[in-house]
Each structure stands twice: as C-alpha cells, then as structure tokens.
Design a protein around this motif. Structure first.
Motif, PDB file in Angstrom:
ATOM      1  N   LYS A  34      15.090   1.017   8.047  1.00 40.63           N
ATOM      2  CA  LYS A  34      14.491   2.255   8.534  1.00 40.63           C
ATOM      3  C   LYS A  34      13.280   2.665   7.708  1.00 40.63           C
ATOM      4  O   LYS A  34      12.231   3.028   8.258  1.00 40.63           O
ATOM      5  CB  LYS A  34      15.541   3.369   8.527  1.00 40.63           C
ATOM      6  N   GLU A  35      13.408   2.616   6.393  1.00 46.96           N
ATOM      7  CA  GLU A  35      12.324   3.044   5.513  1.00 46.96           C
ATOM      8  C   GLU A  35      11.084   2.190   5.707  1.00 46.96           C
ATOM      9  O   GLU A  35       9.960   2.702   5.775  1.00 46.96           O
ATOM     10  CB  GLU A  35      12.785   2.985   4.060  1.00 46.96           C
TER      11      GLU A  35
ATOM     12  N   MET B 182       5.774   1.090   8.249  1.00 44.47           N
ATOM     13  CA  MET B 182       4.936   0.189   9.038  1.00 44.47           C
ATOM     14  C   MET B 182       4.266   0.931  10.186  1.00 44.47           C
ATOM     15  O   MET B 182       3.089   0.695  10.490  1.00 44.47           O
ATOM     16  CB  MET B 182       5.787  -0.971   9.578  1.00 44.47           C
ATOM     17  N   MET B 183       4.991   1.846  10.826  1.00 45.79           N
ATOM     18  CA  MET B 183       4.419   2.623  11.922  1.00 45.79           C
ATOM     19  C   MET B 183       3.296   3.524  11.421  1.00 45.79           C
ATOM     20  O   MET B 183       2.237   3.623  12.056  1.00 45.79           O
ATOM     21  CB  MET B 183       5.506   3.462  12.598  1.00 45.79           C
ATOM     22  N   VAL B 184       3.508   4.161  10.278  1.00 48.03           N
ATOM     23  CA  VAL B 184       2.473   5.018   9.697  1.00 48.03           C
ATOM     24  C   VAL B 184       1.249   4.196   9.314  1.00 48.03           C
ATOM     25  O   VAL B 184       0.104   4.569   9.604  1.00 48.03           O
ATOM     26  CB  VAL B 184       3.022   5.768   8.462  1.00 48.03           C
ATOM     27  N   PHE B 185       1.478   3.058   8.666  1.00 49.18           N
ATOM     28  CA  PHE B 185       0.371   2.179   8.249  1.00 49.18           C
ATOM     29  C   PHE B 185      -0.404   1.675   9.473  1.00 49.18           C
ATOM     30  O   PHE B 185      -1.642   1.663   9.470  1.00 49.18           O
ATOM     31  CB  PHE B 185       0.915   0.989   7.468  1.00 49.18           C
TER      32      PHE B 185
ATOM     33  N   ASN C  30      -4.417   2.590  10.257  1.00 48.53           N
ATOM     34  CA  ASN C  30      -5.418   1.526  10.078  1.00 48.53           C
ATOM     35  C   ASN C  30      -5.796   0.807  11.363  1.00 48.53           C
ATOM     36  O   ASN C  30      -6.821   0.137  11.392  1.00 48.53           O
ATOM     37  CB  ASN C  30      -4.873   0.484   9.082  1.00 48.53           C
ATOM     38  N   VAL C  31      -4.992   0.930  12.404  1.00 46.80           N
ATOM     39  CA  VAL C  31      -5.287   0.207  13.638  1.00 46.80           C
ATOM     40  C   VAL C  31      -5.454   1.146  14.824  1.00 46.80           C
ATOM     41  O   VAL C  31      -6.470   1.137  15.482  1.00 46.80           O
ATOM     42  CB  VAL C  31      -4.180  -0.818  13.943  1.00 46.80           C
TER      43      VAL C  31
ATOM     44  N   MET D  23       0.797  -1.223   0.000  1.00 46.86           N
ATOM     45  CA  MET D  23       0.000   0.000   0.000  1.00 46.86           C
ATOM     46  C   MET D  23       0.835   1.282   0.000  1.00 46.86           C
ATOM     47  O   MET D  23       0.281   2.374  -0.053  1.00 46.86           O
ATOM     48  CB  MET D  23      -0.952  -0.010   1.204  1.00 46.86           C
ATOM     49  N   ASN D  24       2.150   1.158   0.083  1.00 45.44           N
ATOM     50  CA  ASN D  24       3.015   2.332   0.096  1.00 45.44           C
ATOM     51  C   ASN D  24       3.828   2.379  -1.201  1.00 45.44           C
ATOM     52  O   ASN D  24       4.729   1.563  -1.397  1.00 45.44           O
ATOM     53  CB  ASN D  24       3.943   2.304   1.309  1.00 45.44           C
TER      54      ASN D  24
END
Length: 310
Positions: free
Chosen positions: A296-297, A302-305, A309-310, A52-53
């Motif tokens: 890192k990227e 993953m943190m943003v996603f 969403n959660v 999704m990114n």
C-alpha cells in the motif's frame, strides 16, 4: 575466450530456432518489444519512486530497490537480442556476445534469489521481533546485507563463466533460445568435469541455501501469526508473505528445472526452453506489479510520483 586451434572469437554461433512462420514475425517482434518496454517502465517507476521518496527509505524498500535493478539486467540481456533476431530472421550470435548474455542472465537469476531471500529475512525480523527491528536492521547492517548479496552473486557467477574460457570451442550450436552456462559448456569437446561439479555446487548453494532460509523464516512467521491475537496484523502479514512466497517459488522451481534438465537427455528440450524463457519474462514483468500494487505504501507513493512527473 577463444584460443588457437578453436573457433575464433569472430565465429558465429547459432541459437535454437524460434520456429516462427513469416506471418508471425512482425507480431512477435511487436509483442517482444512491447513486453520489454513495459518491463523497463514498471521497474524504473519502482526505482524512481523509492529513490525520490524519503518516506520509503526503509530497510524493506531499500532491499526491494535491488530487485528492479536485477530484473532489468535480466530483461536487457534477453529481449534486445531476441527481438533483433526475430526482425532479422537470424539466430546467429558471436561468441563474445553469447558469453556476455550468459553472464548477465546468470547474475540476474542468482541475484533475484539472494534478494528475495534477504527480503524474507527482513519480514521475519519485522514480524517475529518487531520491538528489535530497528536495532537489528540498522543502516550499517543493511549495507552489509546488500554488499554481501552482490559480492556473492558476482563472485560465484564470474567464476562459473570464467571456467568456460579455459577450453577450446569446437561446436557452434547453442541448444537453448538464449545463451547460458550449460549451453556454453556443451560447445566444448574436452573434459568439463570441473565445470559440472562447480555448476552443481552453485546450483545447490543458490537454490538450496535460499530455500532453507525461506522455509525457516516462513515457518517462524506462520507460527507468530497463528499466536498473535490481532487479526488485522495477522492478515496483513500473511498477505505480504504470501505474494513474496509465490514470486520466490516461481523463480525457484523454474530455475531448478532449467539448470538440472541439461543433465538429463530424457527431459523434453521444448519444456526446458519454455521454462527457461519464463524465468526471463515473468519475474521482471510481475515483480513491479506485485510489489507495487500489493504494498500500500509503495502503491500510493507510485501514484503520487506518476501524477507529479507524468
């Protein structure tokens, strides 16, 4: 799979006992279920984040995208049957179910080796030929690499397990905690020389071929890192390759021991089963953590996603 005069396809096979005391049944069931859920969650998180990114639609992450797929295939082949047998206190399994489990587990093991090898090649090009990286790792070449990985994986493993179906099954005892090709071959009372020779070829091709590529690429990467004058770039390259090498060696050593140990009666069956199970537990559990936390990227994405969403 089963022919006339042999055990019928409906006959039950018996896998090696887990030797659990009654007081440990429910804790083991909960532990196995929780481990499986964590593996699925972490690997799905990596998959969804990459999918999704658009910023992650790069060769390195697209190759990495295949690793959670393979990891979940191996974990799904092992954990549901394991926790069900713990809860029911039965180590019985039908021949077709055993065959499917062996097929998925071998596809997972060889698939992981090929994917990690392709990822090492990608890092080799990125570090040793940075100016040519975009021209070498094009979208078309990336599709060819991924197609080659899964085509080789399915071709070799389907033939490996397909050779077992030629024989009549005359035994019912699976000598491992889960079904695999060596344990299926040991159910046969006929001459299995062709199976053994082809099994050695697949083992040598998968383990030897991947190890050769990894050794060559990492020697070249190390040489480039030593020669570069940018200490930050050198540190980043060595850190990335170091974690990748640890994951690869764990899978390589355990896979080699688990496969080859079946050919030597002097090897401890307990040690073979422990290392065999570790192949199906640690890589699927650690891969998303290692690549998710160390990259890192990907970690930031993953943190943003997760927050969105959660």
């Amino acid at each position: 799979m089963c022919t006339n005069g042999s055990l019928t396809c409906g006959a039950l096979l018996t896998m090696e006992s887990l030797t659990l005391s009654p007081s440990n049944i429910y804790p083991a069931f909960l532990f196995g279920t929780l481990t499986y859920v964590i593996i699925l969650f972490c690997n799905l998180l990596v998959l969804m984040t990459i999918a999704m990114n658009r910023k992650l639609h790069k060769p390195m992450f697209i190759l990495l995208f295949n690793l959670p797929i393979s990891d979940m295939m191996g974990a799904t082949a092992f954990f549901p049957q394991l926790v069900l047998s713990i809860l029911s206190q039965s180590r019985s399994i039908s021949y077709p179910a055993c065959y499917v489990q062996a097929l998925l587990i071998h596809l997972y093991g060889s698939g992981n080796l090929l994917i990690l090898t392709a990822m090492a090649y990608d890092r080799y090009i990125a570090i040793c030929f940075p100016l040519r990286y975009n021209s070498i790792m094009t979208q078309n070449n990336l599709v060819r690499i991924i197609t080659f990985i899964w085509l080789i994986d399915f071709s070799l493993i389907l033939l490996l397990l397909g050779l077992v179906t030629r024989f009549k099954v005359c035994r019912t005892n699976i000598v491992d905690v889960y079904c695999n090709n060596p344990s299926l071959v040991k159910l046969v009372c006929e001459d299995t020389s062709v199976n053994n020779y082809y099994g050695l070829f697949v083992t040598a091709f998968m383990l030897g071929g991947s190890l050769t590529v990894i050794v060559y690429t990492y020697i070249q990467i190390l040489r480039t890192c030593v020669m570069t004058k940018q200490s930050d770039a050198r540190r980043k390259a060595l850190q990335t390759c170091g974690t990748h090498l640890v994951v690869f060696l764990i899978l390589q050593v355990n896979s080699a021991f688990s496969v080859i140990s079946h050919r030597f009666e002097s090897v401890s069956p307990y040690m073979r089963r422990v290392l065999g199970v570790s192949i199906l537990v640690f890589p699927p559990f650690l891969d998303p953590l290692i690549y998710g936390l160390k990259t890192k990227e990907l970690r930031q994405s993953m943190m943003v996603f997760f927050k969105r969403n959660v």
